[in-house]
Design an enzyme around this catalytic site. Structure first.
Site, short mmCIF file in Angstrom:
data_model
loop_
_atom_site.label_atom_id
_atom_site.label_comp_id
_atom_site.label_asym_id
_atom_site.label_seq_id
_atom_site.Cartn_x
_atom_site.Cartn_y
_atom_site.Cartn_z
N LYS A 291 8.56 -10.52 -17.39
CA LYS A 291 10.00 -10.23 -17.48
C LYS A 291 10.73 -11.22 -18.36
O LYS A 291 11.71 -10.87 -19.02
CB LYS A 291 10.63 -10.21 -16.08
CG LYS A 291 10.24 -8.98 -15.28
CD LYS A 291 11.21 -8.72 -14.16
CE LYS A 291 10.87 -7.43 -13.43
NZ LYS A 291 11.71 -7.17 -12.28
N LYS B 285 2.14 0.39 -16.87
CA LYS B 285 2.73 0.81 -15.60
C LYS B 285 3.97 1.69 -15.84
O LYS B 285 4.75 1.40 -16.75
CB LYS B 285 3.14 -0.47 -14.85
CG LYS B 285 3.46 -0.29 -13.40
CD LYS B 285 3.81 -1.63 -12.77
CE LYS B 285 5.16 -2.13 -13.26
NZ LYS B 285 5.65 -3.31 -12.55
N LYS C 234 11.05 1.45 -14.93
CA LYS C 234 12.42 1.79 -15.31
C LYS C 234 12.75 1.26 -16.69
O LYS C 234 13.64 1.75 -17.35
CB LYS C 234 13.40 1.10 -14.35
CG LYS C 234 13.44 1.67 -12.98
CD LYS C 234 14.24 0.75 -12.06
CE LYS C 234 14.01 1.12 -10.63
NZ LYS C 234 14.47 0.15 -9.67
P1 TYM Z 1 10.78 -2.73 -7.50
O1 TYM Z 1 12.22 -2.42 -7.33
O2 TYM Z 1 10.29 -3.10 -8.86
O3 TYM Z 1 9.90 -1.53 -7.01
C1 TYM Z 1 10.10 -0.94 -5.73
C2 TYM Z 1 8.76 -0.51 -5.15
O4 TYM Z 1 8.12 0.44 -6.01
C3 TYM Z 1 6.80 0.00 -6.33
N1 TYM Z 1 6.49 0.41 -7.71
C4 TYM Z 1 5.37 1.06 -8.06
N2 TYM Z 1 4.34 1.51 -7.32
C5 TYM Z 1 3.36 2.17 -7.98
N3 TYM Z 1 3.38 2.40 -9.33
C6 TYM Z 1 4.40 1.96 -10.10
N4 TYM Z 1 4.42 2.22 -11.40
C7 TYM Z 1 5.47 1.26 -9.46
N5 TYM Z 1 6.63 0.72 -9.90
C8 TYM Z 1 7.23 0.18 -8.81
C9 TYM Z 1 6.84 -1.51 -6.19
O5 TYM Z 1 5.57 -2.05 -5.96
C10 TYM Z 1 7.77 -1.68 -5.01
O6 TYM Z 1 7.07 -1.52 -3.80
N6 TYM Z 1 10.35 -7.41 -5.74
C11 TYM Z 1 10.42 -6.01 -5.37
C12 TYM Z 1 11.53 -5.70 -4.38
C13 TYM Z 1 11.57 -6.58 -3.18
C14 TYM Z 1 10.73 -6.50 -2.04
C15 TYM Z 1 11.20 -7.52 -1.16
C16 TYM Z 1 9.65 -5.69 -1.70
C17 TYM Z 1 12.46 -7.58 -2.96
N7 TYM Z 1 12.25 -8.14 -1.73
C18 TYM Z 1 10.57 -7.74 0.08
C19 TYM Z 1 9.03 -5.92 -0.45
C20 TYM Z 1 9.49 -6.92 0.40
C21 TYM Z 1 10.67 -5.17 -6.61
O7 TYM Z 1 11.21 -5.62 -7.60
O8 TYM Z 1 10.33 -3.86 -6.46
#
Ligand code: TYM
Length: 341
Positions: A115, A203, A206
């Site tokens: 990032k 991957k 967004k």
């Molecule tokens: P974020 O917002 O990037 O993504 C949300 C969830 O979607 C999953 N995900 C995917 N799974 C499979 N294939 C993909 N291409 C894909 N893109 C995204 C992510 O693994 C995630 O589960 N840091 C985290 C948010 C967060 C969080 C937490 C999660 C903040 N605090 C505490 C669990 C527990 C994030 O940026 O997810």
């Protein structure tokens, strides 16, 4: 060893639309776990501002992502649904955990490297210590299970390491040995890592500049069908067994998506489509995706038009979340030696 009630915590960032990766990688498990566990699902707005967000757009994105949560089937009667910044305990505990985590641990985080890009000096400090906040999100609730996609695995391992170090460092102040249960990652299903529809080695995300690379949960039927028709494939026929997908990332991705939608194994899907061409497989996949995502998109749009209702869900969820987090974070303050009056 103390007993911890099984409790689920997870979150998604309110930056842009949710996409198929979020849905298949995490949301399907979130929905299922509502039936078996106490669940807390967060819209992580504090994580979002680790990179610049226009305030008006962030506000809208929080409503939109919450609307998508509800449209996918999260039920505010069964689960706690709230936005992170309304529960100050997250920030408070994150500070304590930032003093437990080691610089060397954070230096290993691959997502920061991706990032921050080439100009690391220009990245926000928040982006760097983001995994400490994520650990606080989970540990503030003594959550035991964290359903996420594969890309969050390293952050969850860090959260476990932080929990274990806290328990060890402060062992003399902790009555029964463990204050923070090390959380278990829950990463299962045929689509824990959904890839770009344009490049099976990247991957789905967004931030990909090409909208054709992903299915958004608000895409209409025509858009979904067009994106799947245009999805990159290879010239071979589909194999009859999962082993035949090795070295064919685009085929593997599309079959994984099909299996996840169907709730079947990859082998079962290939038993049906093996030997065939992509065209008829893609037609069926498009029909399946429209059938599954169409109603979610419609319901999301309906809920977005009623922001007062969505905000009331977040307010109620925040109050319930605070009830759980407040005594845990208060106890953490006592454990580290602060005077808590
Ligand atoms: P974020 O917002 O990037 O993504 C949300 C969830 O979607 C999953 N995900 C995917 N799974 C499979 N294939 C993909 N291409 C894909 N893109 C995204 C992510 O693994 C995630 O589960 N840091 C985290 C948010 C967060 C969080 C937490 C999660 C903040 N605090 C505490 C669990 C527990 C994030 O940026 O997810």
């Amino acid at each position: 060893m103390p007993h911890f009630v099984p409790r689920v915590f997870s979150g998604m960032q309110p930056t842009g639309n949710l996409h198929l990766g979020n849905y298949l990688g995490a949301m399907l498990n979130w929905i299922a776990m509502q039936e078996t566990h106490e669940c807390i699902y967060c819209v992580v707005d504090m994580h979002a501002i680790t990179v610049w967000q226009e305030p008006a757009e962030l506000r809208k994105a929080i409503i939109d992502v919450t609307a998508a949560y509800l449209a996918c089937g999260l039920d505010p009667k069964k689960s706690i649904i709230f936005n992170q910044s309304q529960v100050a305990e997250h920030a408070e505990l994150a500070w304590i955990l930032s003093c437990v985590a080691r610089l060397g641990w954070l230096n290993r985080m691959t997502q920061f490297k991706e990032k921050a890009g080439k100009d690391k000096e220009a990245a926000s400090v928040g982006l760097y210590i983001y995994p400490n906040l994520m650990a606080a999100d989970i540990l503030a609730y003594h959550a035991t299970h964290v359903p996420v996609g594969e890309d969050q695995k390293q952050h969850l391992e860090l959260a476990r390491d932080i929990a274990i170090k806290f328990n060890n460092d402060y062992a003399s102040a902790i009555d029964d040995g463990i204050f923070f249960p090390p959380p278990e990652p829950f990463i299962t299903g045929p689509a824990t890592r959904v890839m770009s529809l344009r490049d099976g080695t990247k991957k789905m995300s967004k931030s990909d500049p090409s909208d054709l690379s992903r299915l958004n949960l608000t895409d209409d039927a025509d858009t979904i069908a067009r994106k799947i028709r245009k999805a990159k494939t290879d010239p071979e026929a589909l194999p009859s067994e999962a082993a035949g997908l090795k070295g064919r990332p685009e085929a593997e991705n599309l079959v994984g998506i099909f299996a996840a939608f169907k709730g079947d194994s990859v082998d079962k899907i290939l038993a049906q489509y093996g030997g065939g061409q992509f065209s008829s497989f893609k037609n069926d996949l498009a029909d399946l995706a429209v059938a599954k995502l169409g109603p979610i998109g419609d319901e999301t749009k309906r809920l977005r038009a009623d922001p007062a209702y969505v905000e009331s869900v977040l307010k109620d969820g925040s109050e319930r979340a605070r009830t759980i987090a407040a005594p845990i974070v208060r106890k953490a303050r006592e454990i580290v030696g602060f005077i808590v009056s």
